[in-house]
Design a protein around this motif. Structure first.
Motif, PDB file in Angstrom:
ATOM      1  N   ALA A  61     -21.402   5.504  44.634  1.00 48.02           N
ATOM      2  CA  ALA A  61     -20.610   4.482  43.951  1.00 48.02           C
ATOM      3  C   ALA A  61     -20.211   3.382  44.919  1.00 48.02           C
ATOM      4  N   VAL A  62     -20.352   2.148  44.456  1.00 51.23           N
ATOM      5  CA  VAL A  62     -19.829   0.985  45.175  1.00 51.23           C
ATOM      6  C   VAL A  62     -18.527   0.583  44.495  1.00 51.23           C
ATOM      7  N   ILE A  63     -17.435   0.613  45.230  1.00 54.58           N
ATOM      8  CA  ILE A  63     -16.152   0.175  44.679  1.00 54.58           C
ATOM      9  C   ILE A  63     -15.970  -1.291  45.038  1.00 54.58           C
ATOM     10  N   SER A  64     -16.035  -2.155  44.037  1.00 53.29           N
ATOM     11  CA  SER A  64     -15.922  -3.599  44.260  1.00 53.29           C
ATOM     12  C   SER A  64     -14.573  -4.084  43.747  1.00 53.29           C
ATOM     13  N   LEU A  65     -13.720  -4.475  44.679  1.00 55.00           N
ATOM     14  CA  LEU A  65     -12.363  -4.893  44.347  1.00 55.00           C
ATOM     15  C   LEU A  65     -12.274  -6.420  44.329  1.00 55.00           C
ATOM     16  N   ALA A  66     -11.632  -6.953  43.300  1.00 53.36           N
ATOM     17  CA  ALA A  66     -11.556  -8.401  43.120  1.00 53.36           C
ATOM     18  C   ALA A  66     -10.109  -8.892  43.185  1.00 53.36           C
ATOM     19  N   ALA A  67      -9.915 -10.017  43.877  1.00 56.99           N
ATOM     20  CA  ALA A  67      -8.576 -10.606  43.985  1.00 56.99           C
ATOM     21  C   ALA A  67      -8.692 -12.081  44.343  1.00 56.99           C
ATOM     22  N   ASP A  68      -7.652 -12.807  44.053  1.00 57.88           N
ATOM     23  CA  ASP A  68      -7.590 -14.235  44.393  1.00 57.88           C
ATOM     24  C   ASP A  68      -6.650 -14.463  45.565  1.00 57.88           C
ATOM     25  N   HIS A  69      -6.708 -15.699  46.099  1.00 59.15           N
ATOM     26  CA  HIS A  69      -5.999 -16.036  47.334  1.00 59.15           C
ATOM     27  C   HIS A  69      -5.253 -17.357  47.205  1.00 59.15           C
ATOM     28  N   GLY A  70      -3.965 -17.320  47.574  1.00 59.76           N
ATOM     29  CA  GLY A  70      -3.160 -18.530  47.512  1.00 59.76           C
ATOM     30  C   GLY A  70      -3.633 -19.623  48.451  1.00 59.76           C
ATOM     31  N   VAL A  71      -4.287 -19.235  49.552  1.00 55.63           N
ATOM     32  CA  VAL A  71      -4.755 -20.222  50.523  1.00 55.63           C
ATOM     33  C   VAL A  71      -5.871 -21.098  49.948  1.00 55.63           C
ATOM     34  N   PRO A 142       3.883 -15.740  54.457  1.00 55.45           N
ATOM     35  CA  PRO A 142       3.107 -14.496  54.322  1.00 55.45           C
ATOM     36  C   PRO A 142       2.294 -14.459  53.031  1.00 55.45           C
ATOM     37  N   ALA A 143       1.109 -13.909  53.117  1.00 59.83           N
ATOM     38  CA  ALA A 143       0.257 -13.784  51.938  1.00 59.83           C
ATOM     39  C   ALA A 143       0.849 -12.840  50.909  1.00 59.83           C
ATOM     40  N   ILE A 216      -6.637 -21.707  59.180  1.00 62.27           N
ATOM     41  CA  ILE A 216      -6.430 -20.357  59.715  1.00 62.27           C
ATOM     42  C   ILE A 216      -5.514 -20.401  60.938  1.00 62.27           C
ATOM     43  N   ARG A 217      -5.730 -21.375  61.807  1.00 68.60           N
ATOM     44  CA  ARG A 217      -4.843 -21.512  62.967  1.00 68.60           C
ATOM     45  C   ARG A 217      -3.393 -21.712  62.529  1.00 68.60           C
ATOM     46  N   ARG A 218      -3.210 -22.577  61.541  1.00 68.50           N
ATOM     47  CA  ARG A 218      -1.854 -22.835  61.056  1.00 68.50           C
ATOM     48  C   ARG A 218      -1.235 -21.578  60.449  1.00 68.50           C
ATOM     49  N   SER A 219      -2.037 -20.828  59.724  1.00 66.00           N
ATOM     50  CA  SER A 219      -1.552 -19.590  59.111  1.00 66.00           C
ATOM     51  C   SER A 219      -1.108 -18.575  60.155  1.00 66.00           C
ATOM     52  N   LEU A 220      -1.878 -18.476  61.218  1.00 68.10           N
ATOM     53  CA  LEU A 220      -1.520 -17.555  62.300  1.00 68.10           C
ATOM     54  C   LEU A 220      -0.267 -18.022  63.035  1.00 68.10           C
ATOM     55  N   ASP A 221      -0.152 -19.321  63.244  1.00 69.21           N
ATOM     56  CA  ASP A 221       1.021 -19.868  63.951  1.00 69.21           C
ATOM     57  C   ASP A 221       2.288 -19.683  63.137  1.00 69.21           C
ATOM     58  N   ILE A 222       2.196 -19.899  61.836  1.00 70.22           N
ATOM     59  CA  ILE A 222       3.371 -19.796  60.977  1.00 70.22           C
ATOM     60  C   ILE A 222       3.824 -18.349  60.826  1.00 70.22           C
ATOM     61  N   ASN A 223       2.872 -17.423  60.691  1.00 67.97           N
ATOM     62  CA  ASN A 223       3.204 -16.039  60.350  1.00 67.97           C
ATOM     63  C   ASN A 223       3.327 -15.099  61.545  1.00 67.97           C
ATOM     64  N   ASP A 229       0.437  -3.842  64.547  1.00 68.53           N
ATOM     65  CA  ASP A 229       0.920  -3.351  63.262  1.00 68.53           C
ATOM     66  C   ASP A 229      -0.052  -3.817  62.175  1.00 68.53           C
ATOM     67  N   PRO A 230      -1.057  -2.999  61.836  1.00 72.32           N
ATOM     68  CA  PRO A 230      -2.090  -3.450  60.893  1.00 72.32           C
ATOM     69  C   PRO A 230      -1.553  -3.838  59.518  1.00 72.32           C
ATOM     70  N   ILE A 231      -0.491  -3.186  59.083  1.00 74.06           N
ATOM     71  CA  ILE A 231       0.082  -3.560  57.784  1.00 74.06           C
ATOM     72  C   ILE A 231       0.725  -4.935  57.856  1.00 74.06           C
ATOM     73  N   ASP A 232       1.325  -5.264  58.991  1.00 73.24           N
ATOM     74  CA  ASP A 232       1.905  -6.588  59.181  1.00 73.24           C
ATOM     75  C   ASP A 232       0.819  -7.661  59.157  1.00 73.24           C
ATOM     76  N   VAL A 233      -0.300  -7.389  59.813  1.00 75.86           N
ATOM     77  CA  VAL A 233      -1.416  -8.337  59.815  1.00 75.86           C
ATOM     78  C   VAL A 233      -1.941  -8.538  58.400  1.00 75.86           C
ATOM     79  N   LEU A 234      -2.151  -7.438  57.676  1.00 72.26           N
ATOM     80  CA  LEU A 234      -2.641  -7.519  56.299  1.00 72.26           C
ATOM     81  C   LEU A 234      -1.677  -8.305  55.418  1.00 72.26           C
ATOM     82  N   ALA A 235      -0.390  -8.007  55.548  1.00 71.66           N
ATOM     83  CA  ALA A 235       0.607  -8.663  54.700  1.00 71.66           C
ATOM     84  C   ALA A 235       0.694 -10.156  54.976  1.00 71.66           C
ATOM     85  N   LYS A 236       0.618 -10.543  56.223  1.00 72.73           N
ATOM     86  CA  LYS A 236       0.855 -11.940  56.570  1.00 72.73           C
ATOM     87  C   LYS A 236      -0.354 -12.841  56.376  1.00 72.73           C
TER      88      LYS A 236
END
Length: 356
Positions: A61-71, A142-143, A216-223, A229-236
């Protein structure tokens, strides 16, 4: 959080004793030692995962997850965001690239709405596990919240658990989300501490690569995501489908099931899972080397070497599905080839007293 914690605790090392027996059998097969290359290593890995010498990955089985992005608001893609909806429904109806390849490989595609901006029709055939209606714009903050990031990971774990209970022997990760190479590059940049320009490519299409890098640079600088902390990276700076795929990897490992990862985005998700529990690496089978520039870097960070180089960059889980027949071949090698000794005894039996 309880599901994530219990899953992490259930991930064990591969069975070294079974792997050694598998290695001995592979070396004894009627062929020069090592002559089947990576196929031999895959068979040994599968034996260590399943704790069996008789291998079976027939149910896939291939689990294909779909989501949108505010960026997306930052014009980091020239594709309409509605394509996420279209492709998610296409997964369920069998219209997409991954569906075509999965059909050829004898695998099913499991489509999941983990964060599409819109509600899908009730008869879409897509499993709805929506954490939220798309992430927030990571270029402004944060995302998602930390709790939403954990929830996304747990959705992936839940789906993996459900598929294994239904008799699936091997899982693969796939995704859909317009502009999701942007958060993927951000996550990788955060983990490796490198400039986004090194890992960022055109994705499915963007008018200005430099603009995408700047976002992407701006996103990293802001967040300022914490790479420890992998959950922090994922969340931000991540995405809901990235969290979901990380959960699929974790869930597969906890169930002692191999997981084939697709290209760049899927491998970044596997890196998130690895950061949460390094033992998952032993359960991962890399499929192909994506055309995205960050693909080589993320595979190096994980110490993985993809089997295929097909100049692909579709995503969806397409490259993972393409690699399924290689796993079938590894199992067939282990299950049907005879050893030199077995072949010799067989020849003695059928030829009687003649010299063999």
């Amino acid at each position: 959080m309880e599901l994530l914690q219990s899953t992490l605790q259930n991930i064990k090392q591969l069975n070294k004793e079974v792997m050694e027996k598998a290695r001995e059998r592979v070396d004894a097969l009627c062929k020069p030692p090592g002559s089947l290359g990576k196929l031999e290593q895959i068979a040994i890995q599968l034996a260590g995962i399943s704790e069996k010498l008789e291998l079976d990955v027939s149910n896939k089985a291939v689990i294909s997850l779909a989501a949108d992005h505010g960026v997306y608001e930052e014009n980091v893609s020239n594709n309409p965001q509605f394509v996420t909806v279209m492709q998610a429904i296409g997964f369920a109806k069998g219209f997409t690239g991954v569906c075509a390849i999965a059909k050829a490989a004898g695998a099913k595609v499991v489509p999941v709405d983990i964060g599409i901006k819109e509600d899908l029709p009730k008869d879409s055939g897509v499993i709805v596990k929506k954490v939220k209606y798309g992430t927030d714009n990571m270029a402004k903050g944060p995302a998602m919240s930390r709790q939403e990031a954990i929830q996304a990971i747990e959705v992936g774990i839940e789906i993996a658990d459900e598929q294994v209970k239904q008799g699936i022997h091997v899982l693969a990760t796939g995704e859909m989300g317009i502009c999701n190479t942007t958060p993927s590059s951000a996550v990788l940049s955060a983990f490796c501490g490198c400039d986004p320009a090194i890992v960022t490519g055109m994705g499915a299409g963007v008018d200005s690569l430099q603009h995408k890098i700047d976002v992407i640079r701006r996103s990293l600088d802001i967040n300022t995501p914490n790479p420890n902390d992998p959950i922090d990276v994922l969340a931000k700076v991540g995405g809901l489908e990235l969290g979901g795929m990380a959960g699929v990897v974790l869930g597969a490992a906890a169930n002692r099931v191999p997981v084939v990862v697709d290209g760049f985005i899927s491998t970044v998700s596997a890196l998130i899972a690895y950061k949460l529990e390094p033992k998952v690496k032993d359960y991962i089978i890399p499929s192909h080397l994506s055309e995205e520039p960050g693909a080589k870097i993320v595979n190096e960070l994980l110490g993985l070497e993809p089997m295929l180089n097909m100049n692909m960059r579709l995503g969806e889980g397409s490259g993972a599905a393409l690699a399924f027949p290689i796993l079938d071949a590894a199992c067939s090698m282990m299950n049907t080839m005879t050893t030199l000794e077995e072949s010799h005894q067989y020849m003695l039996k059928i030829m009687g007293s003649q010299t063999v």
